[in-house]
Write a protein that holds these residues in place. Structure first.
Motif, PDB file in Angstrom:
ATOM      1  N   PHE A 210       0.947  -1.174  -0.081  1.00  0.00           N
ATOM      2  CA  PHE A 210       0.003   0.093   0.084  1.00  0.00           C
ATOM      3  C   PHE A 210       0.796   1.422  -0.045  1.00  0.00           C
ATOM      4  O   PHE A 210       1.953   1.207   0.463  1.00  0.00           O
ATOM      5  CB  PHE A 210      -0.938  -0.075   1.127  1.00  0.00           C
ATOM      6  N   GLU A 211       0.344   2.228  -0.424  1.00  0.00           N
ATOM      7  CA  GLU A 211       0.906   3.609  -0.556  1.00  0.00           C
ATOM      8  C   GLU A 211       0.064   4.516   0.373  1.00  0.00           C
ATOM      9  O   GLU A 211      -1.204   4.779  -0.018  1.00  0.00           O
ATOM     10  CB  GLU A 211       1.246   4.312  -1.919  1.00  0.00           C
ATOM     11  N   VAL A 212       0.454   5.086   1.312  1.00  0.00           N
ATOM     12  CA  VAL A 212      -0.210   6.194   2.308  1.00  0.00           C
ATOM     13  C   VAL A 212       0.478   7.469   1.934  1.00  0.00           C
ATOM     14  O   VAL A 212       1.639   7.672   2.090  1.00  0.00           O
ATOM     15  CB  VAL A 212      -0.455   5.827   3.805  1.00  0.00           C
ATOM     16  N   THR A 213      -0.379   8.575   1.580  1.00  0.00           N
ATOM     17  CA  THR A 213      -0.003   9.978   1.428  1.00  0.00           C
ATOM     18  C   THR A 213      -0.498  10.652   2.721  1.00  0.00           C
ATOM     19  O   THR A 213      -1.741  10.689   2.815  1.00  0.00           O
ATOM     20  CB  THR A 213      -0.299  10.527  -0.020  1.00  0.00           C
ATOM     21  N   TYR A 214       0.471  10.889   3.634  1.00  0.00           N
ATOM     22  CA  TYR A 214       0.152  11.539   5.076  1.00  0.00           C
ATOM     23  C   TYR A 214       0.511  13.034   4.865  1.00  0.00           C
ATOM     24  O   TYR A 214       1.590  13.381   4.859  1.00  0.00           O
ATOM     25  CB  TYR A 214       0.828  11.044   6.147  1.00  0.00           C
ATOM     26  N   ARG A 215      -0.579  13.989   5.012  1.00  0.00           N
ATOM     27  CA  ARG A 215      -0.545  15.459   5.277  1.00  0.00           C
ATOM     28  C   ARG A 215      -0.342  16.060   6.454  1.00  0.00           C
ATOM     29  O   ARG A 215      -0.586  17.300   6.737  1.00  0.00           O
ATOM     30  CB  ARG A 215      -1.248  16.162   4.077  1.00  0.00           C
ATOM     31  N   GLY A 216      -0.661  15.292   7.594  1.00  0.00           N
ATOM     32  CA  GLY A 216      -0.788  15.841   8.816  1.00  0.00           C
ATOM     33  C   GLY A 216       0.545  16.024   9.596  1.00  0.00           C
ATOM     34  O   GLY A 216       1.462  16.040   8.865  1.00  0.00           O
ATOM     35  N   LYS A 217       0.230  16.759  10.789  1.00  0.00           N
ATOM     36  CA  LYS A 217       1.295  17.123  11.492  1.00  0.00           C
ATOM     37  C   LYS A 217       1.945  15.940  12.192  1.00  0.00           C
ATOM     38  O   LYS A 217       1.547  15.191  12.679  1.00  0.00           O
ATOM     39  CB  LYS A 217       0.962  18.328  12.536  1.00  0.00           C
ATOM     40  N   ALA A 218       3.469  16.535  12.666  1.00  0.00           N
ATOM     41  CA  ALA A 218       4.153  15.402  13.371  1.00  0.00           C
ATOM     42  C   ALA A 218       3.464  15.151  14.668  1.00  0.00           C
ATOM     43  O   ALA A 218       3.640  14.120  15.251  1.00  0.00           O
ATOM     44  CB  ALA A 218       5.633  15.803  13.481  1.00  0.00           C
ATOM     45  N   SER A 219       2.869  16.126  15.357  1.00  0.00           N
ATOM     46  CA  SER A 219       2.706  16.091  16.586  1.00  0.00           C
ATOM     47  C   SER A 219       1.198  15.386  16.809  1.00  0.00           C
ATOM     48  O   SER A 219       0.736  14.795  17.918  1.00  0.00           O
ATOM     49  CB  SER A 219       2.239  17.492  17.221  1.00  0.00           C
ATOM     50  N   ASP A 220       0.741  14.930  15.628  1.00  0.00           N
ATOM     51  CA  ASP A 220      -0.566  14.079  15.454  1.00  0.00           C
ATOM     52  C   ASP A 220      -0.229  12.685  15.634  1.00  0.00           C
ATOM     53  O   ASP A 220      -1.203  11.763  15.712  1.00  0.00           O
ATOM     54  CB  ASP A 220      -1.393  14.372  14.327  1.00  0.00           C
ATOM     55  N   ILE A 221       1.087  12.283  15.210  1.00  0.00           N
ATOM     56  CA  ILE A 221       1.394  10.635  15.465  1.00  0.00           C
ATOM     57  C   ILE A 221       1.425  10.467  16.978  1.00  0.00           C
ATOM     58  O   ILE A 221       2.013  11.075  17.949  1.00  0.00           O
ATOM     59  CB  ILE A 221       2.943  10.675  15.047  1.00  0.00           C
ATOM     60  N   LYS A 222       0.718   9.379  17.065  1.00  0.00           N
ATOM     61  CA  LYS A 222       0.599   8.785  18.606  1.00  0.00           C
ATOM     62  C   LYS A 222       0.963   7.212  18.363  1.00  0.00           C
ATOM     63  O   LYS A 222       0.255   6.442  17.750  1.00  0.00           O
ATOM     64  CB  LYS A 222      -0.738   8.879  18.950  1.00  0.00           C
TER      65      LYS A 222
END
Length: 578
Positions: A210-222
């Motif tokens: 799979f390929e995921v394109t993530y545009r979120g912020k680093a601080s959202d990673i949990k």
């Protein structure tokens, strides 16, 4: 050396963001294998401890019922416990996810930290720019039952029994990294690419890529502490270099998955056809192509294009030879060509050459020749008759007084004095029809020379032509590239078979010393030749997109791709150039 470390403490876990990483040291508790959340499972970084923990069922998720499969990716009836699957190295399913991070805010943070060279790591960066395409890479926890503590460039997970690949990928992204890739997500999207098999001494797995394109912020990673100890943001080029510098720090199947992903991305970017029968032709069983072992270049109308001037002159020469030397009616040479692939094959097949129908003369000195012809039916696409000539000169012991020749026996089937043998007549034909004014039409091509010189020198290059060696040599010399090829494989090298026939490709492989057809790259202007090349498994590329006879645009479903002229090769096959 760490360029920048930005740590976000989120629910007792750590996210480490790095643009360029050369070591895995951090000032976090995760570097020593501990986290802020106590873990009750065994440390499995030692292989002996891992095997013992699997036997005792104390590894993470040891009793989970996972999707085991056979070697063809067909699920077993009931699945198996995860620990049993690991211990017995069973085929199973797992997801592999490329997570491309293209968040502008993160790129701005890097720039503010003083790394101005990385400001282009944003959504505007080219998808194929490996230096500016960043992936989110996981460091696996030390209690994982496979590759504990290793870097994983394609995070994912083992597929549960009855669980689709897609559902597993969505679940793993949410559970391990808090990335929502569901259809309603606004900061991430996911695409299924292909399935692939992988096996080594530790694992046998059917991966779903799979390929995921993530545009979120680093601080959202949990992160999920039991599964992941840290997340790193690393460019693809740095991943490749780090894997070379310290391959033992990486999951081997993850690195293989990255290679597959890069091949698939390039094929899709270049709009190559995915042809059945090739490594990359089946998205349900995707594989890496072998490295090119040899490149075969056609000569005429491929290495050069003169508006078919030389080709038309050659056609006229063949017509002239057939009408004047063999007294064939006008147009018969073209009919032989259409029926047999070349006029020469037609001349041989229909007995105009090689049947003893040549001129003879009597001589007063009698050194006669016994000629034995063996005719055997050939297979499809080969000569209609294969002619073997065995000659033995017999010195006559007849004295001068016996110079009278008996007309009843002088030219019998067993006692012929031909002026030309079959092989000599073939040579005469090929010499006469290729007597063309090459240097009047071809000029030095420095652009072509420079292009060929930039090809990886470890890949041998051959001329593969349906003409004769001498003609090809004259063409190469006129173009100024005669020194750039290992050898010339001509029609005589292929037992007079043309590139319409499988035998010619097999002969070319024997001469080049290669055994894997998919390791052969073939460049030719004939759609018929391209089709024949595919039938033996060569990777084929059509050079020239206008047909000689029809004057219209041509294409070939058997070619990976078409190019207007040979000089465009770097745009079509960039991977073979340095």
């Amino acid at each position: 050396q760490l360029l920048d470390i930005l740590m976000f403490c989120v629910t007792g876990t750590i996210f480490v963001m790095r643009n360029k990483v050369t070591t895995s040291t951090t000032k976090s508790s995760s570097s020593s294998g501990t986290t802020s959340t106590p873990l009750t499972f065994a440390d499995t970084t030692n292989q002996t401890n891992l095997i013992e923990a699997l036997k005792q069922g104390t590894t993470l998720n040891a009793t989970e019922n996972v999707c085991t499969v056979d070697e063809h990716n067909i699920p077993t009836a009931h699945g198996h416990a995860r620990a049993k699957m690991r211990l017995e190295k069973m085929w199973h399913r797992a997801t592999y996810i490329i997570i491309r991070h293209i968040n502008d805010a993160d790129a701005d943070v890097d720039a503010d930290a003083g790394d101005s060279d990385n400001t282009s790591a944003s959504a505007s960066a080219s998808d194929n720019d490996d230096e500016n395409t960043y992936l989110l890479v996981q460091r696996r926890s030390n209690i994982k039952d496979y590759c504990p503590g290793k870097l994983d460039p394609t995070p994912g997970g083992v597929v549960g029994f009855g669980e689709p690949y897609e559902l597993n990928a969505e679940r793993e992204m949410m559970e391990e990294m808090n990335i929502d890739v569901s259809s309603g997500s606004t900061n991430a999207s996911m695409e299924k690419l292909f399935n692939f098999p992988y096996q080594d001494e530790k694992v046998r797995v059917w991966g779903g890529m799979f390929e995921v394109t993530y545009r979120g912020k680093a601080s959202d990673i949990k992160m999920q502490p039991e599964e992941v100890s840290e997340v790193l943001r690393i460019s693809i080029s740095d991943i490749q270099q780090m894997a070379v510098d310290d391959p033992n720090d990486w999951m081997p199947d993850g690195l293989y998955a990255v290679q597959l992903y890069l091949q698939h991305r390039q094929d899709r970017t270049l709009k190559r056809r995915l042809l059945k029968g090739y490594s990359n032709g089946n998205l349900e069983k995707y594989a890496l192509r072998p490295k090119p072992q040899v490149i075969f270049f056609d000569c005429d109308d491929c290495l050069y294009f003169d508006g078919w001037t030389l080709a038309n002159q050659l056609t006229a020469k063949i017509e002239e030879w057939c009408t004047t030397k063999k007294n064939l009616p006008p147009g018969e040479a073209y009919q032989l060509y259409k029926k047999h692939g070349t006029a020469l094959k037609g001349l041989l097949a229909e007995g105009h050459i090689g049947d003893g129908n040549v001129s003879h003369s009597t001589k007063e000195t009698h050194d006669y020749v016994d000629v034995k012809e063996t005719l055997s039916e050939s297979t499809d696409d080969s000569l209609a008759h294969h002619i073997t000539i065995e000659s033995e000169v017999k010195k006559s012991d007849v004295g001068p007084e016996n110079t009278t020749i008996d007309p009843n026996t002088a030219f019998s089937e067993d006692f012929l004095p031909p002026t030309l043998t079959c092989e000599e007549e073939i040579d005469a034909y090929l010499r006469d029809v290729h007597d063309l004014p090459i240097h009047e039409h071809l000029k030095l091509d420095n652009e072509l020379r420079d292009m060929i010189l930039k090809i990886d020198p470890s890949i041998p290059k051959y001329i593969f032509t349906a003409s004769v060696r001498e003609h090809a040599e004259r063409c190469l010399k006129a173009l100024g590239i005669e020194d750039l090829f290992v050898d010339i494989i001509d029609v005589k090298s292929c037992n007079l078979n043309t590139k319409h026939a499988r035998e010619s490709f097999e002969a070319a492989m024997r001469i080049a010393g290669v055994t894997d057809p998919e390791g052969c790259i073939f460049l030719d202007d004939s759609t018929t030749n391209i089709k024949a090349a595919r039938s033996v498994g060569w990777r084929s590329f059509l050079v020239g997109t206008v047909g000689r006879d029809c004057g219209k645009t041509i294409t070939s479903e058997h070619a990976e791709q078409e190019l207007n002229r040979i000089h465009d090769l770097p745009e079509i096959l960039p991977e073979i150039f340095l």
